[in-house]
Design an enzyme around this catalytic site. Structure first.
Site, short mmCIF file in Angstrom:
data_model
loop_
_atom_site.label_atom_id
_atom_site.label_comp_id
_atom_site.label_asym_id
_atom_site.label_seq_id
_atom_site.Cartn_x
_atom_site.Cartn_y
_atom_site.Cartn_z
N TRP A 34 41.60 47.49 44.18
CA TRP A 34 40.24 47.06 44.52
C TRP A 34 39.24 48.22 44.50
O TRP A 34 38.07 48.03 44.15
CB TRP A 34 40.22 46.38 45.88
CG TRP A 34 38.86 45.78 46.17
CD1 TRP A 34 37.92 46.24 47.03
CD2 TRP A 34 38.31 44.61 45.54
NE1 TRP A 34 36.80 45.45 46.99
CE2 TRP A 34 37.01 44.43 46.08
CE3 TRP A 34 38.76 43.71 44.60
CZ2 TRP A 34 36.19 43.38 45.70
CZ3 TRP A 34 37.94 42.67 44.21
CH2 TRP A 34 36.67 42.52 44.76
N GLY B 111 46.38 50.63 45.52
CA GLY B 111 47.66 50.64 44.83
C GLY B 111 48.84 51.00 45.69
O GLY B 111 49.95 51.20 45.17
N MET C 66 48.01 43.89 43.44
CA MET C 66 46.96 44.86 43.71
C MET C 66 46.72 44.91 45.21
O MET C 66 47.26 44.11 45.98
CB MET C 66 45.67 44.48 42.98
CG MET C 66 45.07 43.15 43.40
SD MET C 66 43.52 42.77 42.53
CE MET C 66 42.43 44.04 43.20
N CYS C 67 45.91 45.86 45.63
CA CYS C 67 45.55 46.00 47.05
C CYS C 67 44.27 46.82 47.11
O CYS C 67 43.37 46.60 46.30
CB CYS C 67 46.70 46.65 47.83
SG CYS C 67 47.20 48.26 47.18
N GLY C 68 44.17 47.76 48.04
CA GLY C 68 42.98 48.61 48.12
C GLY C 68 43.02 49.75 47.12
O GLY C 68 42.09 49.97 46.36
#
Length: 306
Positions: free
Chosen positions: A289, A260, A256-258
């Protein structure tokens, strides 16, 4: 959640290997520019494409080809929307696609992952555009108008459909997180900068709290790239990095990240590292996120180090 189906990692091409592919390929090779910038950067990938591109490139806009019904940015589109976008770009399933972005390895891996999810047969990633320029390969700087940029020869593209078990939804991840013993059976890796993961730095989207999921592992995406060139590190360096961070190759991996995008940098790097068993593939939490911080209970938004 069941284990994801295995799809082989697409090749990562040096600029020289990309040029060789243009000569040796028995099918048309189409470069796809996937440049995208964070909203606080103030730059526009599509506008920059109109000024400069690899010759013959077409622009794939991850902000436009998405699930427009979702309140979250550039979520994966439906198969129908994806097929239309590819058809509008004049792409067929017989074409060989090489994705790149102007920031080196930032948003191109997201398009690489999208093409894998929709099962395009032949895909590569250029590692990377700044190196391609630095090494003196050809750049098209003819200023394009919107009319010139349009692809006149529209094709009919038909994907066999999305590989859904490689895409993690909010409800999937919540099911993992709720039970502490269950979530320890997964690797949850987060590609955002470490200071956003700890909650010490703000998110680029106003009003969104920073922090991280319980038991997640911080692996900022830049750590899988070489400091100067922003190339992907070699396999041995990547193996050392992931193992040192505590990634267990025998457990399912959720990246995951901010929003995708850079999660797919880790997904690509894990494929290059060679640490994954043959029956394992990385899953990506598409909403990442931005979705989690807006939908989850506060107790599942952790501040500070673990």
């Amino acid at each position: 959640m069941r284990p994801p189906s295995r799809v082989s990692i697409s090749s990562i091409l040096t600029p020289a290997a990309f040029k060789s592919l243009l000569v040796s390929s028995k099918t048309p090779v189409i470069p796809l520019d996937a440049t995208w910038y964070l909203p606080n950067v103030g730059r526009n990938g599509k506008e920059e494409f109109m000024l400069e591109r690899i010759p013959g490139a077409r622009f794939f806009d991850i902000d436009e080809v998405k699930d427009s019904s979702s309140p979250f940015p550039h979520m994966l589109p439906s198969t129908e929307v994806f097929n239309k976008a590819m058809s509008d770009l004049g792409i067929t399933r017989e074409d060989t696609l090489v994705v790149y972005d102007k920031q080196a390895n930032f948003s191109a891996p997201r398009l690489l992952w999208t093409l894998k999810i929709f099962q395009h047969p032949s895909i590569f990633i250029l590692d990377n555009y700044p190196l391609y320029k630095q090494e003196g390969y050809e750049i098209d700087t003819k200023r394009l108008s919107a009319v010139e940029e349009a692809i006149p020869a529209r094709s009919t593209y038909e994907s066999p459909g999305a590989i859904e078990d490689r895409v993690v939804t909010y409800s999937d991840l919540r099911q993992v997180i709720i039970e502490p013993l269950f979530r320890k059976k997964f690797n949850i890796i987060d590609a955002r900068p470490y200071s956003r993961w700890t909650g010490d730095a703000p998110e680029p989207r106003p009003g969104l709290p920073s922090g991280h999921l319980p038991d997640s592992i911080s692996i900022p995406f830049n750590e899988v790239l070489e400091d100067g060139t922003k190339e992907f590190k070699n396999s041995s360096k990547l193996q050392e990095l992931f193992l040192a961070k505590g990634v267990d190759p025998d457990k399912p991996i959720i990246a995951m990240c901010g929003t995708g995008v850079t999660a797919c940098v880790l997904e690509t790097a894990l494929g290059k590292s060679g640490i994954l068993p043959e029956d394992k593939a990385v899953m990506v939490y598409d909403g990442s996120w931005t979705e989690w911080a807006q939908r989850s209970d506060d107790k599942f938004i952790i501040k500070g180090k673990q």
